[in-house]
Design a protein around this motif. Structure first.
Motif, PDB file in Angstrom:
ATOM      1  N   GLY A 151      45.134  26.657  56.758  1.00  0.00           N
ATOM      2  CA  GLY A 151      44.090  27.449  56.116  1.00  0.00           C
ATOM      3  C   GLY A 151      44.124  27.251  54.622  1.00  0.00           C
ATOM      4  O   GLY A 151      45.042  26.620  54.078  1.00  0.00           O
ATOM      5  N   VAL A 152      43.131  27.784  53.938  1.00  0.00           N
ATOM      6  CA  VAL A 152      43.091  27.668  52.487  1.00  0.00           C
ATOM      7  C   VAL A 152      44.159  28.587  51.896  1.00  0.00           C
ATOM      8  O   VAL A 152      44.140  29.802  52.094  1.00  0.00           O
ATOM      9  CB  VAL A 152      41.703  28.050  51.932  1.00  0.00           C
ATOM     10  N   GLY A 153      45.110  27.991  51.184  1.00  0.00           N
ATOM     11  CA  GLY A 153      46.167  28.768  50.550  1.00  0.00           C
ATOM     12  C   GLY A 153      45.801  29.187  49.145  1.00  0.00           C
ATOM     13  O   GLY A 153      46.089  30.308  48.711  1.00  0.00           O
ATOM     14  N   HIS A 154      45.166  28.265  48.402  1.00  0.00           N
ATOM     15  CA  HIS A 154      44.679  28.611  47.070  1.00  0.00           C
ATOM     16  C   HIS A 154      43.556  27.659  46.678  1.00  0.00           C
ATOM     17  O   HIS A 154      43.339  26.624  47.321  1.00  0.00           O
ATOM     18  CB  HIS A 154      45.805  28.599  46.029  1.00  0.00           C
ATOM     19  N   VAL A 155      42.843  28.035  45.637  1.00  0.00           N
ATOM     20  CA  VAL A 155      41.751  27.218  45.106  1.00  0.00           C
ATOM     21  C   VAL A 155      41.992  27.051  43.612  1.00  0.00           C
ATOM     22  O   VAL A 155      42.242  28.025  42.900  1.00  0.00           O
ATOM     23  CB  VAL A 155      40.374  27.862  45.361  1.00  0.00           C
ATOM     24  N   HIS A 156      41.922  25.814  43.151  1.00  0.00           N
ATOM     25  CA  HIS A 156      42.196  25.483  41.751  1.00  0.00           C
ATOM     26  C   HIS A 156      40.906  24.971  41.111  1.00  0.00           C
ATOM     27  O   HIS A 156      40.275  24.056  41.637  1.00  0.00           O
ATOM     28  CB  HIS A 156      43.298  24.420  41.714  1.00  0.00           C
ATOM     29  N   LEU A 157      40.519  25.568  39.986  1.00  0.00           N
ATOM     30  CA  LEU A 157      39.259  25.261  39.328  1.00  0.00           C
ATOM     31  C   LEU A 157      39.469  24.546  37.998  1.00  0.00           C
ATOM     32  O   LEU A 157      40.507  24.707  37.347  1.00  0.00           O
ATOM     33  CB  LEU A 157      38.469  26.550  39.058  1.00  0.00           C
ATOM     34  N   GLN A 158      38.471  23.782  37.604  1.00  0.00           N
ATOM     35  CA  GLN A 158      38.367  23.277  36.233  1.00  0.00           C
ATOM     36  C   GLN A 158      37.471  24.240  35.463  1.00  0.00           C
ATOM     37  O   GLN A 158      36.388  24.588  35.928  1.00  0.00           O
ATOM     38  CB  GLN A 158      37.748  21.877  36.206  1.00  0.00           C
ATOM     39  N   VAL A 159      37.928  24.649  34.268  1.00  0.00           N
ATOM     40  CA  VAL A 159      37.170  25.596  33.453  1.00  0.00           C
ATOM     41  C   VAL A 159      37.131  25.111  32.008  1.00  0.00           C
ATOM     42  O   VAL A 159      37.773  24.130  31.651  1.00  0.00           O
ATOM     43  CB  VAL A 159      37.785  27.008  33.528  1.00  0.00           C
ATOM     44  N   GLY A 160      36.381  25.833  31.182  1.00  0.00           N
ATOM     45  CA  GLY A 160      36.232  25.420  29.788  1.00  0.00           C
ATOM     46  C   GLY A 160      37.349  25.873  28.884  1.00  0.00           C
ATOM     47  O   GLY A 160      37.717  25.175  27.937  1.00  0.00           O
ATOM     48  N   ASP A 161      37.913  27.065  29.134  1.00  0.00           N
ATOM     49  CA  ASP A 161      39.063  27.509  28.340  1.00  0.00           C
ATOM     50  C   ASP A 161      39.850  28.557  29.112  1.00  0.00           C
ATOM     51  O   ASP A 161      39.303  29.320  29.915  1.00  0.00           O
ATOM     52  CB  ASP A 161      38.646  28.023  26.957  1.00  0.00           C
ATOM     53  N   VAL A 162      41.154  28.567  28.876  1.00  0.00           N
ATOM     54  CA  VAL A 162      42.076  29.381  29.661  1.00  0.00           C
ATOM     55  C   VAL A 162      41.944  30.865  29.329  1.00  0.00           C
ATOM     56  O   VAL A 162      42.025  31.721  30.223  1.00  0.00           O
ATOM     57  CB  VAL A 162      43.523  28.897  29.456  1.00  0.00           C
ATOM     58  N   GLN A 163      41.735  31.209  28.066  1.00  0.00           N
ATOM     59  CA  GLN A 163      41.663  32.629  27.702  1.00  0.00           C
ATOM     60  C   GLN A 163      40.470  33.313  28.351  1.00  0.00           C
ATOM     61  O   GLN A 163      40.581  34.433  28.862  1.00  0.00           O
ATOM     62  CB  GLN A 163      41.591  32.803  26.180  1.00  0.00           C
ATOM     63  N   THR A 164      39.326  32.642  28.375  1.00  0.00           N
ATOM     64  CA  THR A 164      38.158  33.213  29.039  1.00  0.00           C
ATOM     65  C   THR A 164      38.425  33.370  30.530  1.00  0.00           C
ATOM     66  O   THR A 164      38.007  34.354  31.152  1.00  0.00           O
ATOM     67  CB  THR A 164      36.923  32.329  28.810  1.00  0.00           C
ATOM     68  N   ALA A 165      39.136  32.411  31.111  1.00  0.00           N
ATOM     69  CA  ALA A 165      39.503  32.515  32.526  1.00  0.00           C
ATOM     70  C   ALA A 165      40.393  33.731  32.764  1.00  0.00           C
ATOM     71  O   ALA A 165      40.207  34.468  33.733  1.00  0.00           O
ATOM     72  CB  ALA A 165      40.208  31.240  32.981  1.00  0.00           C
ATOM     73  N   GLN A 166      41.346  33.958  31.869  1.00  0.00           N
ATOM     74  CA  GLN A 166      42.222  35.123  32.039  1.00  0.00           C
ATOM     75  C   GLN A 166      41.440  36.422  31.864  1.00  0.00           C
ATOM     76  O   GLN A 166      41.649  37.379  32.622  1.00  0.00           O
ATOM     77  CB  GLN A 166      43.389  35.070  31.048  1.00  0.00           C
ATOM     78  N   ASP A 167      40.545  36.459  30.886  1.00  0.00           N
ATOM     79  CA  ASP A 167      39.728  37.660  30.686  1.00  0.00           C
ATOM     80  C   ASP A 167      38.951  37.997  31.951  1.00  0.00           C
ATOM     81  O   ASP A 167      38.807  39.171  32.311  1.00  0.00           O
ATOM     82  CB  ASP A 167      38.756  37.458  29.524  1.00  0.00           C
ATOM     83  N   PHE A 168      38.439  36.958  32.634  1.00  0.00           N
ATOM     84  CA  PHE A 168      37.604  37.195  33.805  1.00  0.00           C
ATOM     85  C   PHE A 168      38.447  37.444  35.058  1.00  0.00           C
ATOM     86  O   PHE A 168      38.284  38.467  35.739  1.00  0.00           O
ATOM     87  CB  PHE A 168      36.669  36.005  34.042  1.00  0.00           C
ATOM     88  N   TYR A 169      39.348  36.511  35.381  1.00  0.00           N
ATOM     89  CA  TYR A 169      40.051  36.581  36.665  1.00  0.00           C
ATOM     90  C   TYR A 169      41.148  37.645  36.693  1.00  0.00           C
ATOM     91  O   TYR A 169      41.426  38.224  37.753  1.00  0.00           O
ATOM     92  CB  TYR A 169      40.618  35.210  37.033  1.00  0.00           C
ATOM     93  N   VAL A 170      41.755  37.929  35.557  1.00  0.00           N
ATOM     94  CA  VAL A 170      42.806  38.943  35.505  1.00  0.00           C
ATOM     95  C   VAL A 170      42.231  40.294  35.071  1.00  0.00           C
ATOM     96  O   VAL A 170      42.282  41.282  35.813  1.00  0.00           O
ATOM     97  CB  VAL A 170      43.948  38.501  34.562  1.00  0.00           C
ATOM     98  N   ASP A 171      41.655  40.338  33.872  1.00  0.00           N
ATOM     99  CA  ASP A 171      41.240  41.628  33.315  1.00  0.00           C
ATOM    100  C   ASP A 171      40.023  42.225  34.017  1.00  0.00           C
ATOM    101  O   ASP A 171      39.903  43.446  34.103  1.00  0.00           O
ATOM    102  CB  ASP A 171      40.944  41.484  31.818  1.00  0.00           C
TER     103      ASP A 171
END
Length: 290
Positions: free
Chosen positions: A176-196
């Protein structure tokens, strides 16, 4: 950095669901996922195929003829990671994938928490095939899981774990799908969205170039990196990633996330048992009751 309460976290029982891929050549892609990866047709819908193991879909191939393959530096899918329950069943699929198209193999690594082998499908979508080491050997530095890239020679792995029984029973072995890894534009924006905003917990970073997040103490359910895509803007409508499905135990979990998205002014479509929205790069996500 915003500190979020336990009430704002995604549920510990979260699991990753089917990854939908927009496909240009259904015949070629279907053949690859069935013959190379040992998946079977679970369902057919609107010309598309759900492929998986033991009746559980892993990928949804959706026809999208006429769309272009995305550029290497665009946001989107880095890889879909398919998790196997043991090393022999992983070895069996590594063997069939390598035999189907040896040039599709792009690397392997011991990540301390897992053993992983990487491939690329005929339309350029990344695939990770992996096995989790027992959780009692995972090491944590506070809330950060210790991961690394240690050499993992594929031939040695196959010699140690490949068996005739595993090859014969390949399609009866769970995956089964264990995880999904994405390409994004910047890590801080990713943390703001996916974590916060969403409520994943940060489990690791990688020299400011990658972020790993999970629910319930897993090493990572999702990851985002800028290795090829630093500065990338919102995605165009291309082949490749169509949707990431995240599965949660209850409608209350869906409703709680809908409330957080509303507070964060993230547009979404909430129908009670599921919630659809996009991340800052227009990667589509769907959270649904399992």
């Amino acid at each position: 950095m915003t500190t979020i309460s336990n009430q704002d976290l995604l549920p510990a029982e979260l699991t990753m669901g089917t990854v939908m891929l927009k496909v240009g050549d259904m015949r070629v892609m279907s053949d690859y996922y069935q013959r190379a990866l040992g998946l079977e047709i679970v369902a057919e819908q609107d010309g598309g195929l759900y492929l998986g193991r033991l009746g559980k879909p892993v990928v949804h191939l959706a026809p999208a003829a006429g769309l272009q393959i995305p550029g290497r530096g665009e946001a989107g899918l880095f890889h879909t990671a398919i998790l196997f329950q043991d090393q022999p069943s992983l070895a069996a699929t590594i063997a069939t994938a390598a035999e189907y198209e040896p040039r599709a193999f792009v690397g392997s690594a011991d990540h301390l928490v897992s053993e992983a082998f990487y491939f690329t499908d005929p339309e350029g979508n990344g695939i990770e095939l992996y096995y989790d080491k027992p959780r009692d050997v995972w090491q944590w530095d506070g809330k950060t899981v210790v991961m690394d890239n240690v050499a993992l020679p594929p031939q040695r792995f196959l010699q140690q774990h490949l068996s005739e029984a595993a090859v014969t029973g390949q399609r009866e072995a769970a995956a089964g799908v264990g995880h999904v890894h994405l390409q994004v534009g910047d890590v801080q924006t990713a943390q703001d969205f996916y974590v916060d905003t969403l409520g994943f917990e940060r489990t690791a970073g990688w020299h400011g170039q990658a972020l790993f997040v999970s629910a319930g103490g897993y090493h990572h359910h999702m990851a985002m990196n800028v290795w090829n895509s630093r500065g990338a803007g919102p995605r165009k409508d291309t082949l490749g990633l169509g949707e990431v499905l995240i599965e949660v135990p209850s409608a209350d979990d869906v409703a709680a996330l809908a409330d957080r998205l509303k507070v964060a002014s993230v547009a979404n479509h909430h129908t009670g048992l599921e919630l659809q929205f996009e991340d800052p790069w227009r990667n589509k996500l769907r959270v649904a009751v399992r």
